[in-house]
Design an enzyme around this catalytic site. Structure first.
Site, PDB file in Angstrom:
ATOM      1  N   THR A 194       0.853  -1.188   0.000  1.00  0.00           N
ATOM      2  CA  THR A 194       0.000   0.000   0.000  1.00  0.00           C
ATOM      3  C   THR A 194       0.891   1.240   0.000  1.00  0.00           C
ATOM      4  O   THR A 194       2.064   1.182   0.402  1.00  0.00           O
ATOM      5  CB  THR A 194      -0.957  -0.004   1.216  1.00  0.00           C
ATOM      6  N   GLY A 234       1.427   4.356   1.624  1.00  0.00           N
ATOM      7  CA  GLY A 234       2.170   4.864   2.780  1.00  0.00           C
ATOM      8  C   GLY A 234       3.132   3.844   3.340  1.00  0.00           C
ATOM      9  O   GLY A 234       4.221   4.178   3.808  1.00  0.00           O
ATOM     10  N   CYS A 235       2.737   2.597   3.281  1.00  0.00           N
ATOM     11  CA  CYS A 235       3.570   1.515   3.810  1.00  0.00           C
ATOM     12  C   CYS A 235       4.792   1.293   2.935  1.00  0.00           C
ATOM     13  O   CYS A 235       5.894   1.049   3.431  1.00  0.00           O
ATOM     14  CB  CYS A 235       2.758   0.236   3.920  1.00  0.00           C
ATOM     15  N   SER A 236       4.616   1.389   1.614  1.00  0.00           N
ATOM     16  CA  SER A 236       5.702   1.118   0.664  1.00  0.00           C
ATOM     17  C   SER A 236       6.587   2.322   0.388  1.00  0.00           C
ATOM     18  O   SER A 236       7.759   2.163   0.063  1.00  0.00           O
ATOM     19  CB  SER A 236       5.122   0.623  -0.667  1.00  0.00           C
TER      20      SER A 236
END
Length: 159
Positions: free
Chosen positions: A46, A48-50
């Site tokens: 996703t 923000g996570c990546s």
């Protein structure tokens, strides 16, 4: 109820990718006798996570370990195949990519996120914690969108 600082992490079995495929790993194996930084994301791959969360830990992994941390663990309510692929895509060789596929550990921590309104099902809130010999010494849960209190830089300041 959300786990609190000073409490022991609940006993649970999750998965990591091993040489022969998904392999069980227990909270005891992860945390007993170790100092661990665990951060959790709503989902692998996703935005923000990546783009922010995992990369911050990847680039700071050596600094975190020099500060006395035995392991850095990235957890998501995803399967071991997805976590392994995401770790490889992000060059996260120094990070344990932990799959809480059914969300059992996330639920036991009291840190679940209902993402059904977005078509994501039940996931983990974005958070980070420092666990020392199975006991939570710091817990930072993001109050909303974004990566701030659970970032690598914020957690490094607590080591």
């Amino acid at each position: 109820m959300t786990i609190q600082v000073g409490e022991n992490v609940p006993a649970c079995t999750m998965k990591v990718m091993g040489d022969q495929g998904p392999t069980d790993i227990t909270t005891d194996e992860l945390f007993a006798g170790k100092k661990v930084v665990l951060f959790a994301v709503p989902g692998a791959f996703t935005p923000g996570c990546s783009m922010t969360h995992l990369p911050g830990y990847v680039v700071n992994a050596d600094k975190i370990k020099v500060a006395g941390v035995d392991s850095i663990v990235c957890m998501a309510v995803n399967d071991a195949f997805v976590m392994d692929a995401w770790g490889k895509a992000q060059n996260a060789e120094e990070i344990i990519m932990l799959a809480d596929g059914n969300g059992e550990f996330t639920t036991a921590l009291g840190l679940e996120l209902d993402g059904t309104g977005f078509g994501l099902g039940h996931r983990s809130q974005r958070f980070a914690m420092i666990v020392e010999d199975g006991k939570v010494s710091h817990l930072n849960v993001e109050p909303g969108p974004g990566v701030d209190v659970s970032s690598a830089e914020t957690m490094m300041a607590l080591l």
